[in-house]
Scaffold this motif. Structure first.
Motif, PDB file in Angstrom:
ATOM      1  N   GLN A   1       0.827  -1.201   0.000  1.00  0.00           N
ATOM      2  CA  GLN A   1       0.000   0.000   0.000  1.00  0.00           C
ATOM      3  C   GLN A   1       0.866   1.258   0.000  1.00  0.00           C
ATOM      4  OE1 GLN A   1      -2.314  -0.841   3.534  1.00  0.00           O
ATOM      5  NE2 GLN A   1      -4.146  -1.331   2.332  1.00  0.00           N
ATOM      6  N   LEU A   2       1.959   1.227   0.761  1.00  0.00           N
ATOM      7  CA  LEU A   2       2.862   2.375   0.816  1.00  0.00           C
ATOM      8  C   LEU A   2       3.468   2.648  -0.548  1.00  0.00           C
ATOM      9  CD1 LEU A   2       4.458   4.556   2.295  1.00  0.00           C
ATOM     10  CD2 LEU A   2       6.131   2.802   2.925  1.00  0.00           C
ATOM     11  N   LEU A   3       3.928   1.583  -1.223  1.00  0.00           N
ATOM     12  CA  LEU A   3       4.526   1.763  -2.545  1.00  0.00           C
ATOM     13  C   LEU A   3       3.505   2.284  -3.543  1.00  0.00           C
ATOM     14  CD1 LEU A   3       6.738  -1.454  -2.756  1.00  0.00           C
ATOM     15  CD2 LEU A   3       7.515   0.895  -2.431  1.00  0.00           C
ATOM     16  N   SER A   4       2.301   1.730  -3.476  1.00  0.00           N
ATOM     17  CA  SER A   4       1.262   2.147  -4.418  1.00  0.00           C
ATOM     18  C   SER A   4       0.819   3.585  -4.172  1.00  0.00           C
ATOM     19  CB  SER A   4       0.062   1.196  -4.316  1.00  0.00           C
ATOM     20  OG  SER A   4      -0.992   1.637  -5.137  1.00  0.00           O
ATOM     21  N   ASP A   5       0.405   3.871  -2.939  1.00  0.00           N
ATOM     22  CA  ASP A   5      -0.077   5.219  -2.630  1.00  0.00           C
ATOM     23  C   ASP A   5       1.054   6.242  -2.654  1.00  0.00           C
ATOM     24  OD1 ASP A   5      -2.575   4.214  -2.381  1.00  0.00           O
ATOM     25  OD2 ASP A   5      -2.794   4.580  -0.238  1.00  0.00           O
ATOM     26  N   GLY A   6       2.232   5.837  -2.179  1.00  0.00           N
ATOM     27  CA  GLY A   6       3.362   6.758  -2.153  1.00  0.00           C
ATOM     28  C   GLY A   6       3.751   7.232  -3.540  1.00  0.00           C
ATOM     29  N   SER A   7       3.779   6.317  -4.492  1.00  0.00           N
ATOM     30  CA  SER A   7       4.170   6.687  -5.854  1.00  0.00           C
ATOM     31  C   SER A   7       3.119   7.580  -6.506  1.00  0.00           C
ATOM     32  CB  SER A   7       4.397   5.433  -6.698  1.00  0.00           C
ATOM     33  OG  SER A   7       3.217   4.639  -6.764  1.00  0.00           O
ATOM     34  N   THR A   8       1.838   7.248  -6.324  1.00  0.00           N
ATOM     35  CA  THR A   8       0.789   8.079  -6.931  1.00  0.00           C
ATOM     36  C   THR A   8       0.703   9.447  -6.248  1.00  0.00           C
ATOM     37  OG1 THR A   8      -0.833   6.945  -5.507  1.00  0.00           O
ATOM     38  CG2 THR A   8      -0.615   6.171  -7.776  1.00  0.00           C
ATOM     39  N   LEU A   9       0.911   9.477  -4.936  1.00  0.00           N
ATOM     40  CA  LEU A   9       0.942  10.762  -4.236  1.00  0.00           C
ATOM     41  C   LEU A   9       2.119  11.611  -4.707  1.00  0.00           C
ATOM     42  CD1 LEU A   9       0.007   9.818  -0.558  1.00  0.00           C
ATOM     43  CD2 LEU A   9      -1.164  11.520  -1.961  1.00  0.00           C
ATOM     44  N   ALA A  10       3.257  10.968  -4.933  1.00  0.00           N
ATOM     45  CA  ALA A  10       4.442  11.693  -5.396  1.00  0.00           C
ATOM     46  C   ALA A  10       4.195  12.312  -6.769  1.00  0.00           C
ATOM     47  CB  ALA A  10       5.643  10.756  -5.438  1.00  0.00           C
ATOM     48  N   PHE A  11       3.591  11.525  -7.659  1.00  0.00           N
ATOM     49  CA  PHE A  11       3.299  12.053  -8.995  1.00  0.00           C
ATOM     50  C   PHE A  11       2.324  13.215  -8.919  1.00  0.00           C
ATOM     51  CE2 PHE A  11       0.729  12.141 -12.869  1.00  0.00           C
ATOM     52  CZ  PHE A  11       1.721  12.291 -13.831  1.00  0.00           C
ATOM     53  N   LEU A  12       1.267  13.053  -8.096  1.00  0.00           N
ATOM     54  CA  LEU A  12       0.270  14.122  -7.971  1.00  0.00           C
ATOM     55  C   LEU A  12       0.881  15.361  -7.337  1.00  0.00           C
ATOM     56  CD1 LEU A  12      -2.678  15.011  -8.304  1.00  0.00           C
ATOM     57  CD2 LEU A  12      -3.113  14.120  -6.012  1.00  0.00           C
ATOM     58  N   LEU A  13       1.696  15.183  -6.301  1.00  0.00           N
ATOM     59  CA  LEU A  13       2.303  16.329  -5.627  1.00  0.00           C
ATOM     60  C   LEU A  13       3.230  17.079  -6.572  1.00  0.00           C
ATOM     61  CD1 LEU A  13       2.697  18.016  -3.116  1.00  0.00           C
ATOM     62  CD2 LEU A  13       4.413  16.373  -2.326  1.00  0.00           C
ATOM     63  N   THR A  14       3.994  16.343  -7.378  1.00  0.00           N
ATOM     64  CA  THR A  14       4.865  16.987  -8.354  1.00  0.00           C
ATOM     65  C   THR A  14       4.045  17.819  -9.332  1.00  0.00           C
ATOM     66  OG1 THR A  14       6.475  15.185  -8.196  1.00  0.00           O
ATOM     67  CG2 THR A  14       6.630  16.609 -10.127  1.00  0.00           C
ATOM     68  N   LYS A  15       2.925  17.269  -9.780  1.00  0.00           N
ATOM     69  CA  LYS A  15       2.044  17.986 -10.706  1.00  0.00           C
ATOM     70  C   LYS A  15       1.470  19.234 -10.049  1.00  0.00           C
ATOM     71  CE  LYS A  15      -1.764  17.157 -13.948  1.00  0.00           C
ATOM     72  NZ  LYS A  15      -2.707  16.135 -14.491  1.00  0.00           N
ATOM     73  N   ILE A  16       1.071  19.119  -8.788  1.00  0.00           N
ATOM     74  CA  ILE A  16       0.518  20.266  -8.069  1.00  0.00           C
ATOM     75  C   ILE A  16       1.554  21.372  -7.940  1.00  0.00           C
ATOM     76  CG2 ILE A  16      -0.339  21.065  -5.828  1.00  0.00           C
ATOM     77  CD1 ILE A  16      -1.568  18.226  -5.490  1.00  0.00           C
ATOM     78  N   LEU A  17       2.755  20.991  -7.488  1.00  0.00           N
ATOM     79  CA  LEU A  17       3.814  21.980  -7.298  1.00  0.00           C
ATOM     80  C   LEU A  17       4.196  22.641  -8.616  1.00  0.00           C
ATOM     81  CD1 LEU A  17       6.066  20.030  -4.767  1.00  0.00           C
ATOM     82  CD2 LEU A  17       4.468  21.881  -4.267  1.00  0.00           C
ATOM     83  N   HIS A  18       4.245  21.850  -9.680  1.00  0.00           N
ATOM     84  CA  HIS A  18       4.590  22.407 -10.984  1.00  0.00           C
ATOM     85  C   HIS A  18       3.512  23.362 -11.479  1.00  0.00           C
ATOM     86  CE1 HIS A  18       6.124  22.794 -15.019  1.00  0.00           C
ATOM     87  NE2 HIS A  18       4.992  22.328 -15.513  1.00  0.00           N
ATOM     88  N   SER A  19       2.247  22.986 -11.299  1.00  0.00           N
ATOM     89  CA  SER A  19       1.154  23.842 -11.770  1.00  0.00           C
ATOM     90  C   SER A  19       1.134  25.164 -11.024  1.00  0.00           C
ATOM     91  CB  SER A  19      -0.193  23.137 -11.600  1.00  0.00           C
ATOM     92  OG  SER A  19      -0.562  23.060 -10.226  1.00  0.00           O
ATOM     93  N   GLY A  20       1.611  25.146  -9.769  1.00  0.00           N
ATOM     94  CA  GLY A  20       1.643  26.377  -8.987  1.00  0.00           C
ATOM     95  C   GLY A  20       2.936  27.147  -9.117  1.00  0.00           C
ATOM     96  N   GLY A  21       3.852  26.636  -9.962  1.00  0.00           N
ATOM     97  CA  GLY A  21       5.132  27.304 -10.130  1.00  0.00           C
ATOM     98  C   GLY A  21       6.049  27.136  -8.941  1.00  0.00           C
ATOM     99  N   LEU A  22       5.782  26.112  -8.099  1.00  0.00           N
ATOM    100  CA  LEU A  22       6.583  25.907  -6.900  1.00  0.00           C
ATOM    101  C   LEU A  22       7.780  25.009  -7.194  1.00  0.00           C
ATOM    102  CD1 LEU A  22       3.838  26.933  -5.786  1.00  0.00           C
ATOM    103  CD2 LEU A  22       4.275  25.567  -3.758  1.00  0.00           C
TER     104      LEU A  22
END
Length: 400
Positions: free
Chosen positions: A379-400
């Motif tokens: 579960q950690l590997l699955s959720d961790g990887s998808t959370l990482a991808f989403l967080l990267t997308k969020i930070l990029h969209s906000g210019g962070l």
């Protein structure tokens, strides 16, 4: 003999030169990697993600972030809004950034209750700030008292504008990250005409979309989705928060106090005789909150007083959906026992219908908005990887 020595010397020199070239190449590669992570938007976002995911999931800052992260200062501040004071905690990097001297900002809105000294929130805010972002966590007296009020929309706007005026940001747009009961306030604030063009993104973690469907889930004690019906039992604190939202709309002070006391964790349920002494409207609210009478849910909803119905309408993020401009990122625990995960699914469907930019992620390793202590490695590997991808997308969209 002489030839052998010359050959050996030549071979040693060649190996030395190759090592020097390899070392310089590696150094150049590391330099370019660091440069890309610092200057290229996707690289910068990915680098921040590698620091923030462990801090978010493990509730502790990783050693590299503690060592290499920026020093920060913690500032507390109180500002005024139309509904009263708003309490702010700022976490500000103290070094001068390399790129043009500007930073980005994030406004955090936690859920119901007083979370200002909660270790998990402080850790998350500090971790974001150590990556070079100015972080502001806000709350209001209403949230601290475990309730939600649409009047606190102005507090969100005032907090966001206070963050935007920080000299470190120099006009940069900021994002909003909200948890649980903070989600409706994040939506109301982000849709407000005073700031909606400056909001870079909105992250809604474990919130709700429509107060009516949420109330029905509490009343039926079940969730309906994909043609299925699943039993669902909310935790007592969630019942109290929803009660704090609805009970003040009752006219009778005595009935308000009776229901509040009856909804306290561990309180004895009202007897039938006690229920019959209440007004029909108070009985309806009690039955809906406690799931005591699933077969009368629709009848109970039908007799709610006008003040209660207005409150339910006002507290639905759905009503401001057309006014939202920022991309919306939804995250919800699939087995959430505080707010139904189906609320975020409905939110995603509505955004999709409007062709509004959004992402939706269901996770397994959280208990509402807190990390479960018993999640599996898979579960950690699955959720961790998808959370990482989403967080990267969020930070990029906000210019962070």
């Amino acid at each position: 003999m002489d030839t052998k020595n010359r050959d050996t010397g030549t071979g040693t020199k060649a190996r030395y030169m190759r090592r020097r070239i390899l070392a310089r190449t590696l150094a150049l590669a590391l330099f370019l990697l660091g440069l890309s992570c610092s200057l290229i938007p996707w690289g910068r976002a990915a680098l921040r993600t590698t620091f923030l995911i462990p801090a978010f999931i493990m509730s502790s800052q990783p050693a590299p972030l503690q060592i290499a992260g920026e020093p920060i200062t913690h500032i507390t501040q109180t500002i005024n809004s139309r509904s009263g004071p708003a309490y702010l905690d700022l976490f500000v990097p103290t070094t001068q950034p390399l790129d043009a001297g500007t930073r980005q900002g994030v406004l955090l809105i936690p859920g119901a209750g007083d979370h200002r000294k909660l270790p998990e929130l402080l850790n998350f805010a500090e971790a974001i700030a150590r990556t070079g972002v100015v972080v502001m966590a806000m709350t209001t007296p209403t949230l601290i008292q475990s309730s939600i009020s649409v009047d606190d929309t102005d507090a969100v706007v005032q907090a966001f504008q206070t963050l935007s005026r920080r000299p470190e940001l120099r006009g940069q747009r900021s994002g909003i990250i909200a948890f649980s009961a903070g989600v409706p306030l994040a939506c109301f604030g982000a849709a407000d005409a005073r700031i909606r063009d400056q909001v870079a993104f909105v992250v809604n973690f474990g919130g709700y979309f429509n107060t009516w469907t949420t109330l029905r889930a509490f009343g039926y004690r079940s969730l309906a989705f994909d043609g299925l019906k699943e039993p669902w039992e909310p935790i007592p604190f969630a019942v109290q928060v929803l009660g704090n939202m609805l009970i003040p709309t009752l006219a009778s002070f005595e009935e308000r106090e009776t229901l509040r006391e009856a909804l306290l964790d561990g309180a004895t349920p009202l007897s039938e005789q006690e229920l019959q002494r209440l007004s029909p409207e108070a009985r309806a609210i009690y039955r809906l909150l406690t799931g005591r009478s699933p077969h009368t849910v629709e009848a109970d909803i039908a007799i709610l007083p006008p003040e209660t119905r207005q409150q339910i309408d006002a507290l639905s993020p759905q009503r401001v959906l057309p006014e939202l401009k920022a991309p919306v990122y939804l995250v919800h625990d699939r087995h959430d026992t505080a707010l139904p995960f189906t609320e975020s699914r409905d939110f995603a469907k509505a955004l999709d219908k409007l062709h509004h930019p959004y992402d939706y992620l269901e996770v397994q390793i959280f208990n509402h908005v807190e990390v479960r202590p018993d999640f599996s490695t898979l579960q950690l590997l699955s959720d961790g990887s998808t959370l990482a991808f989403l967080l990267t997308k969020i930070l990029h969209s906000g210019g962070l």
